[in-house]
Structures are given as structure tokens and as C-alpha cells.
Design a protein around this motif. Sequence first.
Motif, PDB file in Angstrom:
ATOM      1  N   UNK A 196     -33.972 -11.283  11.874  1.00 55.19           N
ATOM      2  CA  UNK A 196     -33.054 -10.472  12.668  1.00 55.19           C
ATOM      3  C   UNK A 196     -32.891 -11.111  14.038  1.00 55.19           C
ATOM      4  N   UNK A 197     -31.755 -10.818  14.654  1.00 56.00           N
ATOM      5  CA  UNK A 197     -31.465 -11.297  15.998  1.00 56.00           C
ATOM      6  C   UNK A 197     -30.758 -10.162  16.723  1.00 56.00           C
ATOM      7  N   UNK A 198     -31.336  -9.711  17.838  1.00 56.25           N
ATOM      8  CA  UNK A 198     -30.866  -8.493  18.494  1.00 56.25           C
ATOM      9  C   UNK A 198     -29.739  -8.724  19.488  1.00 56.25           C
ATOM     10  N   UNK A 199     -29.450  -9.963  19.843  1.00 53.43           N
ATOM     11  CA  UNK A 199     -28.388 -10.221  20.800  1.00 53.43           C
ATOM     12  C   UNK A 199     -28.395 -11.657  21.246  1.00 53.43           C
ATOM     13  N   UNK A 200     -27.460 -12.024  22.133  1.00 47.27           N
ATOM     14  CA  UNK A 200     -27.311 -13.432  22.517  1.00 47.27           C
ATOM     15  C   UNK A 200     -28.505 -13.999  23.273  1.00 47.27           C
ATOM     16  N   UNK A 201     -29.312 -13.150  23.896  1.00 48.69           N
ATOM     17  CA  UNK A 201     -30.458 -13.643  24.660  1.00 48.69           C
ATOM     18  C   UNK A 201     -31.787 -13.324  23.986  1.00 48.69           C
ATOM     19  N   UNK A 202     -31.720 -12.915  22.726  1.00 47.71           N
ATOM     20  CA  UNK A 202     -32.928 -12.511  22.013  1.00 47.71           C
ATOM     21  C   UNK A 202     -33.545 -13.688  21.267  1.00 47.71           C
ATOM     22  N   UNK A 203     -34.774 -13.484  20.824  1.00 48.33           N
ATOM     23  CA  UNK A 203     -35.477 -14.456  19.995  1.00 48.33           C
ATOM     24  C   UNK A 203     -35.479 -13.961  18.558  1.00 48.33           C
ATOM     25  N   UNK A 204     -35.159 -14.812  17.594  1.00 42.90           N
ATOM     26  CA  UNK A 204     -35.160 -14.359  16.198  1.00 42.90           C
ATOM     27  C   UNK A 204     -36.529 -13.842  15.772  1.00 42.90           C
ATOM     28  N   UNK A 205     -36.513 -12.791  14.971  1.00 41.93           N
ATOM     29  CA  UNK A 205     -37.737 -12.256  14.384  1.00 41.93           C
ATOM     30  C   UNK A 205     -37.666 -12.458  12.881  1.00 41.93           C
ATOM     31  N   UNK A 206     -38.714 -13.003  12.291  1.00 40.44           N
ATOM     32  CA  UNK A 206     -38.737 -13.241  10.850  1.00 40.44           C
ATOM     33  C   UNK A 206     -39.704 -12.280  10.171  1.00 40.44           C
ATOM     34  N   UNK A 207     -39.506 -12.093   8.841  1.00 38.74           N
ATOM     35  CA  UNK A 207     -40.213 -11.039   8.124  1.00 38.74           C
ATOM     36  C   UNK A 207     -40.989 -11.535   6.908  1.00 38.74           C
ATOM     37  N   UNK A 208     -41.056 -12.836   6.691  1.00 36.00           N
ATOM     38  CA  UNK A 208     -41.935 -13.384   5.674  1.00 36.00           C
ATOM     39  C   UNK A 208     -41.504 -13.178   4.236  1.00 36.00           C
ATOM     40  N   UNK A 209     -40.239 -12.817   4.015  1.00 30.45           N
ATOM     41  CA  UNK A 209     -39.724 -12.679   2.653  1.00 30.45           C
ATOM     42  C   UNK A 209     -38.422 -13.463   2.553  1.00 30.45           C
ATOM     43  N   UNK A 210     -38.053 -13.829   1.338  1.00 31.47           N
ATOM     44  CA  UNK A 210     -36.820 -14.571   1.109  1.00 31.47           C
ATOM     45  C   UNK A 210     -35.868 -13.709   0.289  1.00 31.47           C
ATOM     46  N   UNK A 211     -34.870 -13.129   0.932  1.00 35.28           N
ATOM     47  CA  UNK A 211     -33.984 -12.190   0.236  1.00 35.28           C
ATOM     48  C   UNK A 211     -32.841 -12.891  -0.486  1.00 35.28           C
ATOM     49  N   UNK A 212     -32.437 -12.307  -1.596  1.00 35.04           N
ATOM     50  CA  UNK A 212     -31.223 -12.738  -2.282  1.00 35.04           C
ATOM     51  C   UNK A 212     -30.031 -11.892  -1.853  1.00 35.04           C
ATOM     52  N   UNK A 213     -30.305 -10.625  -1.486  1.00 32.83           N
ATOM     53  CA  UNK A 213     -29.272  -9.677  -1.064  1.00 32.83           C
ATOM     54  C   UNK A 213     -29.810  -8.906   0.130  1.00 32.83           C
ATOM     55  N   UNK A 214     -28.940  -8.627   1.104  1.00 31.68           N
ATOM     56  CA  UNK A 214     -29.340  -7.877   2.292  1.00 31.68           C
ATOM     57  C   UNK A 214     -28.297  -6.814   2.613  1.00 31.68           C
ATOM     58  N   UNK A 215     -28.638  -5.962   3.562  1.00 33.09           N
ATOM     59  CA  UNK A 215     -27.713  -4.990   4.122  1.00 33.09           C
ATOM     60  C   UNK A 215     -28.050  -4.788   5.580  1.00 33.09           C
ATOM     61  N   UNK A 216     -27.173  -4.140   6.343  1.00 28.24           N
ATOM     62  CA  UNK A 216     -27.449  -3.914   7.766  1.00 28.24           C
ATOM     63  C   UNK A 216     -28.645  -2.991   7.970  1.00 28.24           C
ATOM     64  N   UNK A 217     -29.372  -3.223   9.058  1.00 29.30           N
ATOM     65  CA  UNK A 217     -30.536  -2.393   9.401  1.00 29.30           C
ATOM     66  C   UNK A 217     -30.049  -1.194  10.196  1.00 29.30           C
ATOM     67  N   UNK A 218     -29.518  -0.198   9.505  1.00 27.85           N
ATOM     68  CA  UNK A 218     -28.844   0.914  10.166  1.00 27.85           C
ATOM     69  C   UNK A 218     -29.640   2.204  10.190  1.00 27.85           C
TER      70      UNK A 218
END
Length: 433
Positions: free
Chosen positions: A180-202
Motif C-alpha cells: 500500500x502507498x498512502x500518498x505522494x510523500x509516504x513510504x510503501x508498506x508491504x504485507x508479505x503475501x503475493x496476491x492474484x486479485x485485489x480490491x480497495x482497502x475501504x
Amino acid sequence: MRGAPRRRRGGGGRAGTVVLLAVVVGVLAAATVGPVASFGVASVDRPSDVAVVGDANATVGLDPAASASAGESSQVLNVTNRFGERLAVTVALADGSGGDATLSMAGERGDSVTAALAAGESVRVDASVDCDAAPLHVAVGATSGSFEFDADRVVDVTGSCGGDATSPLVYANANGVLATLAGPNATPETYGVQPAVIGPASVDFDGDGANDIPYSPDGSTLALTDGDGGRALNGTLYGTPSRLWAGAWNGSDTALHYPQASSKDVYRVAPDGAPERAVVTKAKAVVGRADVDADGASELLFVGGSQQIRIAFPDGSTVKSSAGAATTNAVGSPADFDGDGERRVPLVDGSNNVQIAAIDADGSVTETKIASGAAKTGVATLDWDGDGTPEVLYVGNSEDHLRYVDDVASDPTTHTVTVNGSAVTVDRATGIA
């Protein structure tokens, strides 16, 4: 008022007329999703049966409540019994409220809820409000023996809704790892899984303050994660490519919506719950919701055969639109890009253009091109630069770099997203959401 008593005088009842003028402010907290509504300013012309603030002699007090997000639910108000004896208080949706709004109070849930309060006792009322259901009109009534009143439509709660636009960007990075990336000045956060399909974190399903990311590791099993190790959901996804969507629709509780494996109907499932059918159709991806017929109740948009965007209405009927995406997942969350109240769908077409599609209830579509050179994979809708207006993010076709379109409705301009001076690379097979 639905389910509320009418005013009747007698016994220990107090004389007087309810006169209440309330100005209610909808507040959207930066880190939340869904509408967040709370009371801001209110004035009362004279002592009355019901008061929002400032009248200690009122029989029922409606006190300001702090904004509190819980998925799609928003704290609306605290109701206090200021009568000298036990009081049955009814809070109900009044005329003008959207069809997707639901009240919850003291274990009751519906468009009219009642709680018995001892003298001095308070109860909290929550409202589950769809983005397209605002404004929410609330009426209050109370009874105690022969005393009874109905203060109809005394409070208007305007729900503000940013939907998916307040969530972080969800994507698979160059190594195929969920990030995930929260904005232009953010640092990416990773989650240790490899997804084939995703959706928004809403949606924050577990109430821990972090939105959950829906994903499928293999195009079949379903899971959620917010950095807590993740958890599996019941249900089986139809395959890849696809798109998942979490939210409440058509009176349901908040759930993950997905195309089911065997039937391809749209199903929904909540954590620890059993899957249930939401739409009988042939779906390959779920886009999100939008009120395409402007009746106050949202429709659910999904991708069907030939990558056409289709509309599911609350009555179970569906309509195929003329909007088509390049691939099943080459769509993004509907958003209001110009403040006119209409939510449009971003998509990548077969010519690698990013389009904004305004979809009408009959399936007719008006498309506006906002960028070219896009990879045929997912797009996302976020207020990326924090200016209060959604931007569209997409993957560039040449190097799989993450890009975004600013000033979507007025003067679209494209920019490359960088972290520490380097472009962000996306795994286009999974894409972004």
C-alpha cells in the motif's frame, strides 16, 4: 415519521410546542471511510420537548456526539432521557432519507428503533449510511404512560462520504508482493503475501483502526489483511483477472463482494460469516456502488461478459451498459470528480486510454478521455494529493510505472509517482485498486 407516536397530551405531560432549528455538520475524518456525521451547531427558540444542546429542561436531549467510524457506520447522536420517569424513546428515519440508511440503537436495527431509558439514562444511536443516502433525516418520539410526543423531522444529519477515495492505494509491487502507498510523500508498506486479485482497502472490518485489504492469493480463496497476519474468508472466487469490493449495499451489513466460482453470481461474505448471494447474474469483477438513477439508493456496478460494466439494481434487475474495459480488472472505484453529485467510473479501454465513464440507468454512457498510454490493468480512485478532489491512478504501459491524473474534471494532467526519487513499479498482472 415511520414508527413514531403522534403527540398526545394528558396526565403528567408538559404543554408546549416543539420548535427546533438544527444545523448539522457532516465531518469526514481523514483516516476513515464511509460517511461520518456528527452534530455541530444547534439553536432552540424556546424550551421544548426535544433539544439538541443548551436546554437542560428538555424532556429528551440530543447531545453532540464525536465522529466515530466503524466500517460503514457513523455515530450520529446520544439520546438522553431528561424526563422524571422511565421513557420509551423512538428514533426513526423520516421522509427524505435515502433507502440505504439503517439505524441501530440498544440492539435494535432498522428504519425505526426504540429503547426504554430510565430517568437520566442515555443511549447511543448509530446510522449505517450509504454514500448515496445522505442527507439522513431523523425524527424522535417518546412515551411514558399518558405522556406522548412526536417531534417529526427535527434533525437533519448530512453524511459526508469519501468512499474509497480516503483509502491507501493497494497494489502488487514489482516483486508481486502486496503493498500500500498512502500518498505522494509516504513510504510503501508491504504485507508479505503475493496476491492474484485485489480490491480497495475501504473497510476496517475488525475495528482496529486500519482498513483491511481484500485479496485472493490464487484467484480462488479469499482473504483480508491489514498487517495483522491476515485471515481467510469463506467463499470461492471465480478466477483471474478480477476485482473485489468491500462495503454495504442494498440493506446488507458491510461485507466483501466478489464473483462466485461456480455461478459467477455476485456474492458477499463477512469475516466469520457464510457467503450469500447478492445479485443473480454473470459477473467477473465487482466495481463498487453508484446511484445511477438518482433515486437515493445506490446500485452495484460490476464487470460482466465482454468486459462490459453492468448495473445491478436493488430490486434484482440488471442492465448492461455500453462502457467496456480492456480487461476484467481494468476498472476503478466510482467517484465524484467535479462535485456535481454524480459518481463516474474510471477505466482503461482497449486502446490503452484512461476514460471516465458517466453511466446512466438505461446503460447509456458518456466517456471522457483523461490519459493515454495505460497498461490494461486495474486503476484506482484516491485523493492522492490531498486537495479534496479525487485523482485517478493507473499503470503506465511502457515500464509499468505508477502514474496519476490530476484535475480530472477540468484540466487533466499526468504525473509519475516516485518514492525517494524513483518511480514506483507495479506488477501489472495484479495491478492496483
